[in-house]
Design a protein around this motif. Structure first.
Motif, mmCIF file in Angstrom:
data_model
loop_
_atom_site.group_PDB
_atom_site.id
_atom_site.type_symbol
_atom_site.label_atom_id
_atom_site.label_comp_id
_atom_site.label_asym_id
_atom_site.label_seq_id
_atom_site.Cartn_x
_atom_site.Cartn_y
_atom_site.Cartn_z
ATOM 1 N N THR A 36 0.866 -1.190 0.000
ATOM 2 C CA THR A 36 0.000 0.000 0.000
ATOM 3 C C THR A 36 0.903 1.241 0.000
ATOM 4 N N GLY A 37 0.363 2.394 0.342
ATOM 5 C CA GLY A 37 1.173 3.618 0.273
ATOM 6 C C GLY A 37 1.121 4.205 -1.124
ATOM 7 N N SER A 38 1.876 5.283 -1.335
ATOM 8 C CA SER A 38 1.819 6.010 -2.606
ATOM 9 C C SER A 38 2.597 5.307 -3.727
ATOM 10 N N SER A 39 3.699 4.660 -3.376
ATOM 11 C CA SER A 39 4.631 4.186 -4.414
ATOM 12 C C SER A 39 4.007 3.270 -5.459
ATOM 13 N N PRO A 40 3.174 2.287 -5.073
ATOM 14 C CA PRO A 40 2.692 1.340 -6.095
ATOM 15 C C PRO A 40 1.431 1.800 -6.835
ATOM 16 N N ALA A 65 -1.977 -8.559 0.885
ATOM 17 C CA ALA A 65 -1.364 -7.292 1.302
ATOM 18 C C ALA A 65 -0.175 -7.576 2.208
ATOM 19 N N LEU A 66 0.730 -6.619 2.233
ATOM 20 C CA LEU A 66 1.925 -6.776 3.077
ATOM 21 C C LEU A 66 1.611 -6.572 4.551
ATOM 22 N N ASP A 67 0.697 -5.653 4.839
ATOM 23 C CA ASP A 67 0.577 -5.223 6.233
ATOM 24 C C ASP A 67 -0.763 -4.557 6.500
ATOM 25 N N GLU A 68 -1.026 -4.302 7.754
ATOM 26 C CA GLU A 68 -2.259 -3.627 8.171
ATOM 27 C C GLU A 68 -1.996 -2.942 9.508
ATOM 28 N N GLY A 140 7.412 -3.546 3.803
ATOM 29 C CA GLY A 140 6.304 -3.846 4.700
ATOM 30 C C GLY A 140 6.441 -2.838 5.833
ATOM 31 N N PHE A 141 6.140 -3.251 7.035
ATOM 32 C CA PHE A 141 6.439 -2.373 8.176
ATOM 33 C C PHE A 141 7.555 -2.984 9.023
ATOM 34 N N ASN A 142 8.513 -3.583 8.341
ATOM 35 C CA ASN A 142 9.690 -4.108 9.030
ATOM 36 C C ASN A 142 10.646 -2.950 9.242
HETATM 37 C C1 F6R Z 1 2.885 -0.341 2.862
HETATM 38 C C2 F6R Z 1 4.277 -0.718 3.020
HETATM 39 C C3 F6R Z 1 5.322 0.301 3.268
HETATM 40 C C4 F6R Z 1 5.368 1.376 2.189
HETATM 41 C C5 F6R Z 1 6.436 2.414 2.517
HETATM 42 C C6 F6R Z 1 6.509 3.505 1.482
HETATM 43 O O1 F6R Z 1 2.115 -1.508 2.612
HETATM 44 O O2 F6R Z 1 4.543 -1.862 2.968
HETATM 45 O O3 F6R Z 1 6.575 -0.339 3.333
HETATM 46 O O4 F6R Z 1 5.635 0.772 0.960
HETATM 47 O O5 F6R Z 1 6.154 2.985 3.760
HETATM 48 O O6 F6R Z 1 5.312 4.228 1.496
HETATM 49 P P1 F6R Z 1 4.986 5.275 0.344
HETATM 50 O O7 F6R Z 1 4.904 4.479 -0.896
HETATM 51 O O8 F6R Z 1 3.666 5.850 0.737
HETATM 52 O O9 F6R Z 1 6.090 6.256 0.340
#
Ligand code: F6R
Length: 260
Positions: A36-40, A65-68, A140-142
């Motif tokens: 999730t997030g902006s990048s994809p 999904a990677l995370d929640e 992810g959120f690692n």
């Molecule tokens: C979200 C995730 C995070 C984001 C990262 C970058 O599912 O796994 O690792 O990919 O925080 O977020 P953006 O793309 O919003 O800059």
């Protein structure tokens, strides 16, 4: 690791989406790992465009999904369950029953984490995992110092991550403090990794991930262990890479048969 430096975010989305499309065309029932997030977002928009134009069949695709976040109601607009519905499941017309998100509202989060691992395994593992990267090097959120062999579990979000994600919430205090995230060991089991990054704020993390030492201070450096990892970045995100000319040369001379 394949490192590809592209002109802008649109090009990043195009080239990275091609990797995902190739995986789905190789196997109609591909399992796709969803960040999730902006990048994809550009990748999802391209995939949706192809589906709409009749050029891609995703009816048999499964998503994880990677995370929640922990503690947000599933129908909160910024829960990743909502974000995935809004940006992936809906636009691509995926069957919602085939798109999974960790249960951040579970009473027993450890059990939910184990169930998520079992669900990924039962689906046959992830064929292609889409990744963004945090400014602190998380995937992810690692967060930094995550075990390189970690599995899906509860993590405390780093202050930097909460600050970066505050843009999605009305106030910074509303950003949850905890999450459920696939582990680095979980992510490494995907058969292909596709990491996308754009913008200057990602430049340091990208350089640490690609050219820095392998280590938990930059969790994304774990991609160095993966036999099929691609990193697709725009000029700004590539601005701290020392071997940028080498990456350009390699991409320019990539044999046609290796491109799909
Ligand atoms: C979200 C995730 C995070 C984001 C990262 C970058 O599912 O796994 O690792 O990919 O925080 O977020 P953006 O793309 O919003 O800059």
């Amino acid at each position: 690791m394949e490192v590809v430096v592209l002109a802008d975010a649109d090009e990043v989305a195009r080239v990275a989406a091609d990797r995902v499309v190739a995986a789905i065309r190789r196997r109609r029932s591909a399992v796709v790992g969803l960040a999730t997030g902006s990048s994809p977002l550009g990748i999802y928009a391209r995939l949706a465009g192809l589906v709409e134009a009749g050029g891609l069949d995703v009816t048999q695709v499964t998503g994880f999904a990677l995370d929640e976040y922990v503690g947000l109601p599933a129908d909160h607009p910024e829960s990743y369950a909502s974000v995935i519905r809004r940006t992936v499941t809906g636009p691509l017309g995926l069957d919602p029953a085939r798109v999974h998100v960790p249960d951040g509202g579970a009473a027993d989060l450890a059990a939910a984490a184990e169930a998520y691992e079992r669900a990924i395994a039962a689906a046959g593992g992830v064929d292609v995992q889409i990744l963004g990267i945090g400014a602190n090097g998380h995937i992810g959120f690692n967060e930094p110092t995550s075990s390189l062999s970690s599995r899906t579990r509860v993590k405390t979000l780093a202050p930097r991550t909460r600050a970066d994600n505050a843009r999605f919430f009305a106030t910074p205090d509303e950003v949850p403090t905890h999450c459920l995230t696939q582990g680095l060991g979980t992510i490494l089991e995907a058969r292909e990794l596709v990491l996308v990054a754009h913008g200057e704020t990602k430049a340091e993390a990208v350089a640490a991930a690609v050219e820095g030492p392998l280590g938990s201070m930059c969790p994304a450096s774990v991609l160095q262990l993966h036999p099929r990892a691609g990193v697709y970045v725009d000029e700004a995100a590539a601005s701290r890479l020392r071997l940028v000319e080498y990456y350009r040369h390699t991409w320019a001379h990539k044999p046609e048969w290796q491109r799909s």
